[in-house]
Design a protein around this motif. Structure first.
Motif, mmCIF file in Angstrom:
data_model
loop_
_atom_site.group_PDB
_atom_site.id
_atom_site.type_symbol
_atom_site.label_atom_id
_atom_site.label_comp_id
_atom_site.label_asym_id
_atom_site.label_seq_id
_atom_site.Cartn_x
_atom_site.Cartn_y
_atom_site.Cartn_z
ATOM 1 N N UNK A 119 0.803 -1.225 0.000
ATOM 2 C CA UNK A 119 0.000 0.000 0.000
ATOM 3 C C UNK A 119 0.834 1.272 0.000
ATOM 4 N N UNK A 120 2.144 1.151 -0.047
ATOM 5 C CA UNK A 120 2.992 2.332 -0.109
ATOM 6 C C UNK A 120 3.141 3.016 1.242
ATOM 7 N N UNK A 121 3.697 4.219 1.194
ATOM 8 C CA UNK A 121 3.977 4.932 2.441
ATOM 9 C C UNK A 121 2.703 5.429 3.120
ATOM 10 N N UNK A 122 1.644 5.644 2.351
ATOM 11 C CA UNK A 122 0.376 6.041 2.980
ATOM 12 C C UNK A 122 -0.162 4.916 3.852
ATOM 13 N N UNK A 123 -0.173 3.695 3.310
ATOM 14 C CA UNK A 123 -0.603 2.549 4.101
ATOM 15 C C UNK A 123 0.295 2.321 5.292
ATOM 16 N N UNK A 124 1.603 2.479 5.108
ATOM 17 C CA UNK A 124 2.567 2.334 6.199
ATOM 18 C C UNK A 124 2.243 3.316 7.326
ATOM 19 N N UNK A 125 2.008 4.594 6.969
ATOM 20 C CA UNK A 125 1.755 5.627 7.974
ATOM 21 C C UNK A 125 0.457 5.362 8.726
ATOM 22 N N UNK A 126 -0.603 4.995 7.999
ATOM 23 C CA UNK A 126 -1.901 4.765 8.641
ATOM 24 C C UNK A 126 -1.846 3.553 9.574
ATOM 25 N N UNK A 127 -1.208 2.465 9.136
ATOM 26 C CA UNK A 127 -1.072 1.274 9.982
ATOM 27 C C UNK A 127 -0.275 1.607 11.242
ATOM 28 N N UNK A 128 0.797 2.397 11.081
ATOM 29 C CA UNK A 128 1.605 2.785 12.241
ATOM 30 C C UNK A 128 0.790 3.628 13.221
ATOM 31 N N UNK A 129 0.007 4.583 12.696
ATOM 32 C CA UNK A 129 -0.821 5.436 13.557
ATOM 33 C C UNK A 129 -1.878 4.608 14.275
ATOM 34 N N UNK A 130 -2.516 3.683 13.575
ATOM 35 C CA UNK A 130 -3.520 2.821 14.201
ATOM 36 C C UNK A 130 -2.891 1.971 15.305
ATOM 37 N N UNK A 131 -1.681 1.485 15.076
ATOM 38 C CA UNK A 131 -0.994 0.682 16.086
ATOM 39 C C UNK A 131 -0.735 1.506 17.344
ATOM 40 N N UNK A 132 -0.222 2.726 17.135
ATOM 41 C CA UNK A 132 0.072 3.614 18.274
ATOM 42 C C UNK A 132 -1.207 3.983 19.005
ATOM 43 N N UNK A 133 -2.267 4.272 18.239
ATOM 44 C CA UNK A 133 -3.543 4.634 18.844
ATOM 45 C C UNK A 133 -4.092 3.489 19.685
ATOM 46 N N UNK A 134 -4.053 2.271 19.167
ATOM 47 C CA UNK A 134 -4.552 1.118 19.911
ATOM 48 C C UNK A 134 -3.746 0.907 21.187
ATOM 49 N N UNK A 135 -2.425 1.020 21.102
ATOM 50 C CA UNK A 135 -1.584 0.860 22.286
ATOM 51 C C UNK A 135 -1.902 1.940 23.316
ATOM 52 N N UNK A 136 -2.040 3.175 22.848
ATOM 53 C CA UNK A 136 -2.302 4.294 23.753
ATOM 54 C C UNK A 136 -3.635 4.140 24.470
ATOM 55 N N UNK A 137 -4.680 3.810 23.703
ATOM 56 C CA UNK A 137 -6.008 3.692 24.295
ATOM 57 C C UNK A 137 -6.132 2.460 25.172
ATOM 58 N N UNK A 138 -5.280 1.459 24.962
ATOM 59 C CA UNK A 138 -5.410 0.203 25.698
ATOM 60 C C UNK A 138 -4.389 0.055 26.813
ATOM 61 N N UNK A 139 -3.605 1.110 27.096
ATOM 62 C CA UNK A 139 -2.612 0.995 28.165
ATOM 63 C C UNK A 139 -3.271 0.692 29.500
ATOM 64 N N UNK A 140 -4.333 1.455 29.823
ATOM 65 C CA UNK A 140 -5.000 1.202 31.100
ATOM 66 C C UNK A 140 -5.694 -0.154 31.093
ATOM 67 N N UNK A 141 -6.082 -0.634 29.909
ATOM 68 C CA UNK A 141 -6.651 -1.981 29.813
ATOM 69 C C UNK A 141 -5.625 -3.018 30.253
ATOM 70 N N UNK A 142 -4.370 -2.857 29.795
ATOM 71 C CA UNK A 142 -3.313 -3.796 30.178
ATOM 72 C C UNK A 142 -3.063 -3.751 31.682
#
Length: 383
Positions: free
Chosen positions: A24-47
């Motif tokens: 998907x190119x660099x756009x797909x790379x950037x969006x996947x990376x942002x989604x990963x960071x967002x999921x980790x950030x929102x789920x820290x208190x879950x962990x």
């Protein structure tokens, strides 16, 4: 210790990002990376919450949660659930939705864009309820005291969160939804769709929260019985067991953890629609994030301590509130996905820095300050 615990997460991250960049190119790379960071950030208190409960269970049930539980979390909620949302919203079967996304992405994008008002209303209301219940709750530590102090006092009013959410939904439906954005820049009236979808999101939150509360009550009952058994053992001169919770108590803990994890994954999955409608980017990014949540849970359990940054939970919930607002706004106007992701990451970073400053202040005052030491501060789910 870190490499042994996070090794799988690092490997999945590297493979996932390379895959995204290649296809998907660099756009797909950037969006996947942002989604990963967002999921980790929102789920820290879950962990953190998961680790606090998981360490009470015996080794067998810990393995059950960390194997079967992670399969449900990653494959069930992060992969299957987005497909179901798109399929229901676009009124097609899940297999047809996946096939269309692969063979005719333009048509798929059109269907998803046209279904976005209902997705945004459902997700926005679910996320909004999480934020409102957090902000109206009385807490020992307050990050933005000038906002949180007066709102926590209002939280004693029964049903206030639902009332505020319904007012916001009604306002959104009668303003933004009357000229909802559709594919090709067309605007149509989606008032009834937004109202129904928003109410569905609210009901879903109430069901998930009700189930969590039910299992939490069961947990408290089992803990009370366990405490009474320990006291009886001490009175009779016997040593109380320290093997960890097992049997029915552990089963209720497992169910409670699964419902809790599902409720947290809802905000990540639904919030992802504020960043992208590409289902494969969403699944890959959230899957990477879910692996880190699992690794962080294992790390906290193995360490035997919960490193508590008291304002991270606040930052996560403010990020949830921001995503809720963005989802509702995007019913009418488009907002770039990078801006959406950066808002959440910035809030997490600010709350982390505030937590570090708080901990330094506590140390400089010899362990005094607001509440107990940082490591003993209570962390709640906000659900």
């Amino acid at each position: 210790m870190v490499l042994r615990t996070f090794g799988w997460s690092f490997g999945v991250t590297a493979a996932g990002l390379v895959f995204a960049a290649y296809f998907w190119g660099w756009t797909g790379f950037a969006v996947v990376a942002i989604l990963s960071i967002l999921e980790i950030s929102l789920s820290f208190d879950n962990a953190v919450v998961n680790a606090g409960i998981l360490r009470k269970m015996n080794a067998f049930w810990q393995k059950i949660f960390l194997t079967i539980g992670i399969m449900i979390a990653v494959f069930g909620m992060r992969l299957v659930f987005p497909v179901v949302i798109v399929a229901v919203s676009a009124e097609m079967g899940p297999i047809e939705a996946v096939r269309l996304a692969m063979k005719d992405p333009t048509r798929y994008e059109q269907l998803v864009t046209n279904a976005h008002p209902s997705i945004a209303a459902f997700g926005g209301m679910f996320l909004l309820m999480i934020f409102l219940n957090f902000i109206f709750d009385e807490r020992e530590h307050k990050w933005l005291g000038w906002i949180e102090r007066p709102l926590s006092k209002l939280g004693s009013i029964n049903g206030l969160s639902v009332c505020v959410a319904l007012i916001i939904l009604l306002t959104t439906a009668t303003t933004l939804a009357t000229t909802a954005h559709q594919y090709g820049g067309v605007h149509v009236d989606k008032t009834s769709t937004v109202l129904l979808s928003g109410i569905a999101g609210l009901i879903t939150y109430l069901i998930v929260g009700g189930l969590s509360g039910h299992f939490e009550d069961k947990l408290e009952e089992e803990e009370e019985r366990e405490h009474e058994a320990e006291e009886a053992a001490k009175r009779s001169g016997k040593q109380p067991t320290a093997l960890g919770v097992a049997g029915k108590a552990a089963f209720f803990l497992f169910l409670y953890l699964e419902v809790l994890d599902a409720s947290f994954s809802f905000d990540g999955v639904i919030g992802a629609f504020a960043i992208t409608n590409q289902i494969f980017w969403m699944a890959l990014g959230l899957g990477i994030g879910a692996m880190y949540v699992r690794s962080l849970t294992v790390y906290l359990v193995r360490q035997g301590t919960l490193d508590d940054y008291v304002f991270l939970e606040h930052g996560a919930h403010y990020a949830i509130g921001a995503l809720a607002a963005i989802l509702l706004i995007t019913i009418k106007w488009e907002i770039h996905e990078v801006i959406t992701g950066l808002i959440g990451v910035s809030l997490i970073a600010l709350s982390f820095w505030s937590s570090v400053r708080h901990n330094r202040a506590v140390v400089s005052h010899g362990g005094g300050g607001e509440g107990n030491s940082p490591a003993k501060s209570q962390v709640t789910s906000g659900v």
